[in-house]
Enzyme design. Structure first.
Site, PDB file in Angstrom:
ATOM      1  N   ILE A 152      22.599 -17.931 -30.115  1.00  0.00           N
ATOM      2  CA  ILE A 152      21.140 -17.760 -30.073  1.00  0.00           C
ATOM      3  C   ILE A 152      20.742 -16.293 -30.252  1.00  0.00           C
ATOM      4  O   ILE A 152      19.603 -16.000 -30.647  1.00  0.00           O
ATOM      5  CB  ILE A 152      20.590 -18.326 -28.731  1.00  0.00           C
ATOM      6  N   HIS A 162      34.324 -20.159 -24.434  1.00  0.00           N
ATOM      7  CA  HIS A 162      33.836 -20.191 -25.809  1.00  0.00           C
ATOM      8  C   HIS A 162      34.485 -19.064 -26.583  1.00  0.00           C
ATOM      9  O   HIS A 162      34.650 -17.957 -26.071  1.00  0.00           O
ATOM     10  CB  HIS A 162      32.309 -20.069 -25.864  1.00  0.00           C
ATOM     11  N   ARG A 170      25.654 -21.964 -33.741  1.00  0.00           N
ATOM     12  CA  ARG A 170      25.284 -20.563 -33.906  1.00  0.00           C
ATOM     13  C   ARG A 170      24.791 -19.970 -32.585  1.00  0.00           C
ATOM     14  O   ARG A 170      24.065 -20.631 -31.826  1.00  0.00           O
ATOM     15  CB  ARG A 170      24.201 -20.419 -34.980  1.00  0.00           C
TER      16      ARG A 170
HETATM   17  P1  5GP Z   1      29.562 -14.520 -23.281  1.00  0.00           P
HETATM   18  O1  5GP Z   1      28.702 -13.324 -22.918  1.00  0.00           O
HETATM   19  O2  5GP Z   1      29.679 -15.470 -22.111  1.00  0.00           O
HETATM   20  O3  5GP Z   1      30.884 -14.173 -23.880  1.00  0.00           O
HETATM   21  O4  5GP Z   1      28.789 -15.260 -24.443  1.00  0.00           O
HETATM   22  C1  5GP Z   1      27.736 -16.143 -24.213  1.00  0.00           C
HETATM   23  C2  5GP Z   1      26.983 -16.249 -25.509  1.00  0.00           C
HETATM   24  O5  5GP Z   1      26.136 -17.381 -25.420  1.00  0.00           O
HETATM   25  C3  5GP Z   1      26.081 -15.045 -25.807  1.00  0.00           C
HETATM   26  O6  5GP Z   1      26.482 -14.469 -27.044  1.00  0.00           O
HETATM   27  C4  5GP Z   1      24.693 -15.640 -25.841  1.00  0.00           C
HETATM   28  O7  5GP Z   1      23.883 -15.060 -26.841  1.00  0.00           O
HETATM   29  C5  5GP Z   1      24.955 -17.106 -26.120  1.00  0.00           C
HETATM   30  N1  5GP Z   1      23.941 -18.003 -25.587  1.00  0.00           N
HETATM   31  C6  5GP Z   1      23.341 -17.950 -24.367  1.00  0.00           C
HETATM   32  N2  5GP Z   1      22.469 -18.965 -24.236  1.00  0.00           N
HETATM   33  C7  5GP Z   1      22.517 -19.665 -25.405  1.00  0.00           C
HETATM   34  C8  5GP Z   1      21.838 -20.836 -25.851  1.00  0.00           C
HETATM   35  O8  5GP Z   1      21.008 -21.439 -25.166  1.00  0.00           O
HETATM   36  N3  5GP Z   1      22.138 -21.273 -27.105  1.00  0.00           N
HETATM   37  C9  5GP Z   1      23.054 -20.625 -27.903  1.00  0.00           C
HETATM   38  N4  5GP Z   1      23.265 -21.144 -29.114  1.00  0.00           N
HETATM   39  N5  5GP Z   1      23.717 -19.528 -27.492  1.00  0.00           N
HETATM   40  C10 5GP Z   1      23.456 -19.060 -26.268  1.00  0.00           C
END
Ligand code: 5GP
Ligand code: ZN
Length: 114
Positions: free
Chosen positions: A31, A100, A29
């Site tokens: 965060i 991701h 999930r």
């Molecule tokens: P991006 O912005 O790279 O597409 O998505 C990164 C995602 O990782 C964001 O939605 C952010 O909330 C999530 N995220 C960042 N740090 C953590 C963490 O330590 N644990 C989890 N579960 N999600 C994280």
């Protein structure tokens, strides 16, 4: 030791709220959920961005989508629907540089995305 946040989750250095795992893929999930259901599906191999994908990763990407399918059923959102997003680099909104797939569900999604 890897400095990558998601590699630390894969190695167990940081404990995720895990929803799915197989030999090649892990899902947990987010965060900071942007929908009632917000799951991140990641490959266990470190791949920084979509631009770093190679031909040999083709099956792995399919496995990530099959994981989404399984998670949607598990979360009870398969019929209602969901969105998958993979952001790439700065303009795409990427903040964690280990690819991701976001899986968002539980509310109506807008189009176009912001
Ligand atoms: P991006 O912005 O790279 O597409 O998505 C990164 C995602 O990782 C964001 O939605 C952010 O909330 C999530 N995220 C960042 N740090 C953590 C963490 O330590 N644990 C989890 N579960 N999600 C994280
Ligand atoms: Zn990584």
């Amino acid at each position: 030791m890897s400095e990558c946040l998601f590699c630390k989750i894969i190695s167990g250095e940081i404990a995720p709220d895990k929803v799915y795992e197989d030999d090649d893929v892990l899902a947990f999930r987010d965060i900071s959920p942007q929908a009632p259901h917000h799951v991140l599906v990641i490959p266990k191999e470190h791949i920084a961005t979509l631009n770093d994908l190679e031909e040999r990763h083709a099956t792995l990407l399919g496995q990530m989508y099959l994981a989404v399918k399984a998670i949607a059923k598990q979360e009870g959102v398969a019929e209602g629907g969901y969105r998958t997003v993979m952001n790439c680099n700065h303009d795409g909104g990427q903040t964690v540089y280990h690819i991701h797939l976001h899986m968002l569900a539980g509310r109506g999604m807008q189009w176009p995305p912001g």
